[in-house]
Write an enzyme that holds these catalytic residues in place. Structure first.
Site, short mmCIF file in Angstrom:
data_model
loop_
_atom_site.label_atom_id
_atom_site.label_comp_id
_atom_site.label_asym_id
_atom_site.label_seq_id
_atom_site.Cartn_x
_atom_site.Cartn_y
_atom_site.Cartn_z
N GLY A 197 0.60 -5.09 0.75
CA GLY A 197 -0.53 -5.15 -0.19
C GLY A 197 -0.17 -5.83 -1.51
O GLY A 197 -1.05 -6.36 -2.18
N GLU A 202 -0.58 -9.39 -0.82
CA GLU A 202 -2.03 -9.62 -0.68
C GLU A 202 -2.71 -9.67 -2.06
O GLU A 202 -3.63 -10.45 -2.28
CB GLU A 202 -2.65 -8.54 0.21
CG GLU A 202 -2.14 -8.65 1.65
CD GLU A 202 -2.56 -7.47 2.51
OE1 GLU A 202 -2.10 -6.35 2.23
OE2 GLU A 202 -3.34 -7.67 3.44
N ALA A 232 0.86 -1.18 0.00
CA ALA A 232 0.00 0.00 0.00
C ALA A 232 0.90 1.23 0.00
O ALA A 232 2.04 1.18 0.47
CB ALA A 232 -0.87 -0.02 1.25
N GLU A 268 4.22 -5.21 7.28
CA GLU A 268 3.44 -4.13 7.91
C GLU A 268 3.84 -3.88 9.36
O GLU A 268 3.81 -2.76 9.86
CB GLU A 268 1.94 -4.44 7.84
CG GLU A 268 1.32 -4.26 6.46
CD GLU A 268 1.44 -5.49 5.57
OE1 GLU A 268 2.20 -6.41 5.90
OE2 GLU A 268 0.75 -5.51 4.54
N1 CAA Z 1 4.52 3.17 -0.74
C1 CAA Z 1 4.92 4.33 -1.32
N2 CAA Z 1 6.10 4.47 -1.94
C2 CAA Z 1 6.91 3.41 -1.97
C3 CAA Z 1 6.58 2.16 -1.40
C4 CAA Z 1 5.31 2.07 -0.76
N3 CAA Z 1 4.86 0.92 -0.22
N4 CAA Z 1 7.59 1.30 -1.58
C5 CAA Z 1 8.54 1.98 -2.26
N5 CAA Z 1 8.14 3.25 -2.48
C6 CAA Z 1 8.86 4.32 -3.18
C7 CAA Z 1 10.04 4.82 -2.34
O1 CAA Z 1 9.61 5.76 -1.37
C8 CAA Z 1 10.92 5.43 -3.42
O2 CAA Z 1 10.38 6.70 -3.77
P1 CAA Z 1 11.35 8.00 -3.88
O3 CAA Z 1 12.28 7.66 -5.01
O4 CAA Z 1 10.39 9.10 -4.18
O5 CAA Z 1 12.05 8.10 -2.58
C9 CAA Z 1 10.71 4.51 -4.60
O6 CAA Z 1 9.48 3.83 -4.35
C10 CAA Z 1 11.80 3.46 -4.75
O7 CAA Z 1 11.90 2.75 -3.52
P2 CAA Z 1 13.27 2.55 -2.73
O8 CAA Z 1 14.22 3.66 -3.02
O9 CAA Z 1 12.94 2.31 -1.29
O10 CAA Z 1 13.80 1.21 -3.42
P3 CAA Z 1 14.80 0.15 -2.81
O11 CAA Z 1 15.16 -0.77 -3.92
O12 CAA Z 1 15.88 0.81 -2.05
O13 CAA Z 1 13.91 -0.68 -1.72
C11 CAA Z 1 11.96 -1.88 -0.96
C12 CAA Z 1 12.85 -1.47 -2.16
C13 CAA Z 1 12.73 -2.81 -0.04
C14 CAA Z 1 10.74 -2.59 -1.54
C15 CAA Z 1 11.54 -0.62 -0.18
O14 CAA Z 1 11.05 0.37 -1.11
C16 CAA Z 1 10.47 -0.85 0.83
O15 CAA Z 1 10.75 -1.37 1.90
N6 CAA Z 1 9.20 -0.45 0.54
C17 CAA Z 1 8.12 -0.56 1.47
C18 CAA Z 1 7.61 -1.98 1.61
C19 CAA Z 1 6.51 -2.06 2.64
O16 CAA Z 1 6.70 -1.78 3.81
N7 CAA Z 1 5.31 -2.46 2.20
C20 CAA Z 1 4.15 -2.58 3.05
C21 CAA Z 1 3.32 -1.33 2.95
S1 CAA Z 1 2.03 -1.27 4.15
C22 CAA Z 1 0.75 -2.18 3.48
O17 CAA Z 1 0.86 -2.75 2.41
C23 CAA Z 1 -0.48 -2.15 4.33
C24 CAA Z 1 -1.63 -2.97 3.90
O18 CAA Z 1 -1.55 -4.19 3.74
C25 CAA Z 1 -2.93 -2.32 3.78
#
Ligand code: CAA
Length: 258
Positions: free
Chosen positions: A110, A113, A65, A133
């Site tokens: 997500g 999911e 998400a 999460e």
């Molecule tokens: N939401 C919004 N933006 C996201 C994102 C997310 N879930 N995941 C990555 N991005 C964005 C980053 O902020 C970054 O944007 P900027 O260039 O503007 O800074 C861009 O995508 C590239 O990401 P990274 O620079 O972080 O890429 P990376 O290769 O270094 O890392 C990753 C990749 C390990 C996937 C890392 O991006 C990450 O940990 N992302 C989040 C994963 C996460 O926690 N997901 C769960 C979300 S909560 C959820 O899903 C709740 C639910 O069930 C309802």
């Protein structure tokens, strides 16, 4: 149909839907969900294909998400977001045709999911899957707490959700979360081959298998068994030409034509 976050391509009887927001690793926001809901409701598209393959543009399938969008959510907005996501993923789970997730990279939160709502998952050997999460002080909100234990067992689901560390595609394969692995360069090809094989089977039988499995999981075992017998019997009614063609083709030693 014009989309900002999706791309759609049709190859004969197979549809390929690509989540196309690579600058944010295809993170799911309300805009993405609206477009997905609109695409999945299009009877014209869905009825023109036999299998749908869902994949992601760039290095992620879907990284979850949209965390930036969630930062300012009120409890009501968070509840609504969770409900919207669930409705869209239920649309996938209940779509009349089978859906294959081609997991090309990160499938987190997500994103996993979404993959769990598909019927079959093929993953790139380089993909990473997980429900992280808990690292954000959150829980999965699009049915991950429910779908993952049904697929991989409660212990594995608790382990993945409580640690929030993510696993390799190989580990996901061993847990039965992923059904097939492929080298990254041939993931789409392997997924399409699989889709074509499914598309070559009795189309109504394939649809019925999906309904039986999905509905059966919600029913007590005895009722689910009864439902299966009823549907099996229904296939032998006179107007069931697909069954007639399948059995005739076998006995005449030829390929069925359906
Ligand atoms: N939401 C919004 N933006 C996201 C994102 C997310 N879930 N995941 C990555 N991005 C964005 C980053 O902020 C970054 O944007 P900027 O260039 O503007 O800074 C861009 O995508 C590239 O990401 P990274 O620079 O972080 O890429 P990376 O290769 O270094 O890392 C990753 C990749 C390990 C996937 C890392 O991006 C990450 O940990 N992302 C989040 C994963 C996460 O926690 N997901 C769960 C979300 S909560 C959820 O899903 C709740 C639910 O069930 C309802």
């Amino acid at each position: 149909m014009h989309f900002n976050y999706l791309k759609f391509e049709k190859r004969d009887k197979i549809g390929i839907l690509t989540l196309n927001r690579p600058e944010a690793l295809n993170a799911l926001n309300e805009g993405v969900f609206k477009e997905l809901a609109c695409f999945l409701s299009s009877k014209e598209i869905i009825q023109s294909i036999r299998v749908l393959v869902i994949t992601g543009e760039g290095k992620a399938f879907v990284a979850g998400a949209d965390i930036k969008a969630m930062q300012e959510y009120s409890p009501q907005a968070a509840y609504d977001f969770s409900e919207i996501g669930k409705q869209v993923f239920d649309q996938i789970a209940n779509l009349e045709i089978p859906v294959i997730a081609a997991i090309n990279g990160f499938a987190l939160g997500g994103g996993l999911e979404l993959a769990l709502s598909c019927d079959i998952r093929v993953a790139s050997e380089k993909a990473r899957l997980g429900l992280p999460e808990v690292n954000l002080g959150l829980i999965p909100g699009f049915n991950g707490t429910q779908r993952l234990p049904r697929l991989a067992g409660a212990g594995n689901a608790m382990y993945l959700m409580m640690l929030g560390e993510g696993i390799t595609a190989g580990e996901a394969y061993q847990l039965g979360i992923v059904q097939k692995l492929a080298p990254p360069e041939t993931l789409l090809e392997v997924s399409l081959e699989l889709a074509e094989k499914v598309a070559s089977k009795g189309p109504n039988a394939v649809k019925l298998i999906k309904v039986m499995v999905r509905k059966g999981l919600e029913l007590p075992g005895k009722d689910a068994g009864k439902m299966e017998s009823k549907e099996f019997g229904r296939l032998f009614k006179e107007d069931q030409s697909e069954r007639e063609e399948g059995i005739s083709a076998f006995l005449e030693k030829r390929k069925p034509n359906w």
